[in-house]
Scaffold this motif. Sequence first.
Motif, PDB file in Angstrom:
ATOM      1  N   HIS A   1      -0.551  -0.522   6.439  1.00  0.00           N
ATOM      2  CA  HIS A   1      -1.699   0.374   6.334  1.00  0.00           C
ATOM      3  C   HIS A   1      -1.541   1.511   7.336  1.00  0.00           C
ATOM      4  O   HIS A   1      -0.705   1.447   8.245  1.00  0.00           O
ATOM      5  CB  HIS A   1      -2.991  -0.400   6.593  1.00  0.00           C
ATOM      6  CG  HIS A   1      -3.213  -1.506   5.608  1.00  0.00           C
ATOM      7  ND1 HIS A   1      -3.856  -1.297   4.420  1.00  0.00           N
ATOM      8  CD2 HIS A   1      -2.855  -2.813   5.632  1.00  0.00           C
ATOM      9  CE1 HIS A   1      -3.893  -2.439   3.749  1.00  0.00           C
ATOM     10  NE2 HIS A   1      -3.296  -3.375   4.465  1.00  0.00           N
TER      11      HIS A   1
ATOM     12  N   ASP B   1       3.274  -5.012   3.424  1.00  0.00           N
ATOM     13  CA  ASP B   1       1.976  -4.420   3.098  1.00  0.00           C
ATOM     14  C   ASP B   1       1.469  -3.744   4.367  1.00  0.00           C
ATOM     15  O   ASP B   1       0.878  -4.374   5.227  1.00  0.00           O
ATOM     16  CB  ASP B   1       1.009  -5.503   2.623  1.00  0.00           C
ATOM     17  CG  ASP B   1      -0.299  -4.917   2.113  1.00  0.00           C
ATOM     18  OD1 ASP B   1      -0.305  -3.746   1.690  1.00  0.00           O
ATOM     19  OD2 ASP B   1      -1.305  -5.639   2.140  1.00  0.00           O
TER      20      ASP B   1
ATOM     21  N   GLU C   1      -2.189   5.891  -8.829  1.00  0.00           N
ATOM     22  CA  GLU C   1      -3.581   6.013  -8.375  1.00  0.00           C
ATOM     23  C   GLU C   1      -3.736   7.220  -7.447  1.00  0.00           C
ATOM     24  O   GLU C   1      -4.683   7.995  -7.573  1.00  0.00           O
ATOM     25  CB  GLU C   1      -4.026   4.730  -7.671  1.00  0.00           C
ATOM     26  CG  GLU C   1      -5.460   4.766  -7.182  1.00  0.00           C
ATOM     27  CD  GLU C   1      -5.866   3.537  -6.396  1.00  0.00           C
ATOM     28  OE1 GLU C   1      -7.024   3.502  -5.945  1.00  0.00           O
ATOM     29  OE2 GLU C   1      -5.038   2.610  -6.211  1.00  0.00           O
TER      30      GLU C   1
ATOM     31  N   MET D   1       0.826  -1.190   0.000  1.00  0.00           N
ATOM     32  CA  MET D   1       0.000   0.000   0.000  1.00  0.00           C
ATOM     33  C   MET D   1       0.872   1.255   0.000  1.00  0.00           C
ATOM     34  O   MET D   1       1.942   1.268   0.580  1.00  0.00           O
ATOM     35  CB  MET D   1      -0.884   0.049   1.239  1.00  0.00           C
ATOM     36  CG  MET D   1      -2.087  -0.835   1.204  1.00  0.00           C
ATOM     37  SD  MET D   1      -3.262  -0.262  -0.023  1.00  0.00           S
ATOM     38  CE  MET D   1      -4.087  -1.766  -0.332  1.00  0.00           C
TER      39      MET D   1
ATOM     40  N   THR E   1      -3.635   4.057  -1.156  1.00  0.00           N
ATOM     41  CA  THR E   1      -3.907   3.529  -2.495  1.00  0.00           C
ATOM     42  C   THR E   1      -2.941   2.390  -2.802  1.00  0.00           C
ATOM     43  O   THR E   1      -1.957   2.189  -2.092  1.00  0.00           O
ATOM     44  CB  THR E   1      -3.770   4.629  -3.559  1.00  0.00           C
ATOM     45  OG1 THR E   1      -2.424   5.135  -3.535  1.00  0.00           O
ATOM     46  CG2 THR E   1      -4.754   5.770  -3.334  1.00  0.00           C
ATOM     47  N   LYS E   2      -3.229   1.685  -3.875  1.00  0.00           N
ATOM     48  CA  LYS E   2      -2.362   0.578  -4.273  1.00  0.00           C
ATOM     49  C   LYS E   2      -1.096   1.050  -4.962  1.00  0.00           C
ATOM     50  O   LYS E   2      -0.058   0.410  -4.867  1.00  0.00           O
ATOM     51  CB  LYS E   2      -3.122  -0.394  -5.168  1.00  0.00           C
ATOM     52  CG  LYS E   2      -4.202  -1.143  -4.430  1.00  0.00           C
ATOM     53  CD  LYS E   2      -4.921  -2.122  -5.320  1.00  0.00           C
ATOM     54  CE  LYS E   2      -6.013  -2.811  -4.521  1.00  0.00           C
ATOM     55  NZ  LYS E   2      -6.833  -3.679  -5.346  1.00  0.00           N
ATOM     56  N   THR E   3      -1.191   2.178  -5.667  1.00  0.00           N
ATOM     57  CA  THR E   3      -0.030   2.678  -6.409  1.00  0.00           C
ATOM     58  C   THR E   3       0.096   4.194  -6.249  1.00  0.00           C
ATOM     59  O   THR E   3      -0.872   4.891  -5.941  1.00  0.00           O
ATOM     60  CB  THR E   3      -0.149   2.375  -7.921  1.00  0.00           C
ATOM     61  OG1 THR E   3      -1.245   3.123  -8.454  1.00  0.00           O
ATOM     62  CG2 THR E   3      -0.347   0.886  -8.185  1.00  0.00           C
TER      63      THR E   3
END
Length: 101
Positions: free
Chosen positions: A85, A83, A50, A1, A45-47
């Motif tokens: 958050h 990953d 994005e 993320m 966001t994922k990228t």
Amino acid sequence: MVIVEFVIVPLGEKSLSRYVAEVIKLLERKGVKYQLTPMATIIETKTVREAFDIIEEAHELMFKLGAERVSTTIRIDDRRDKDRHMEDKVKSVLEKVGEVR
């Protein structure tokens, strides 16, 4: 993320809350995970692409709302080994605060 903090300021405005509210509505329509703070908005966001696309849309929204000049600041946390958050980062600090006491 990817965790991205951004601040969009329509220059010359005394109150920004109506502008911020419209950005939040945009994020909700897009289904973006966000955290509103007193000084900025943070999205997940994922990228990076994005995030940039979303922030560009929010930046352009200021002009649609009547701003004549807009300043946008972006800060990116792009970690690829885990990953992570937003909550993970806060939890990590709070756990360490508990260790100190």
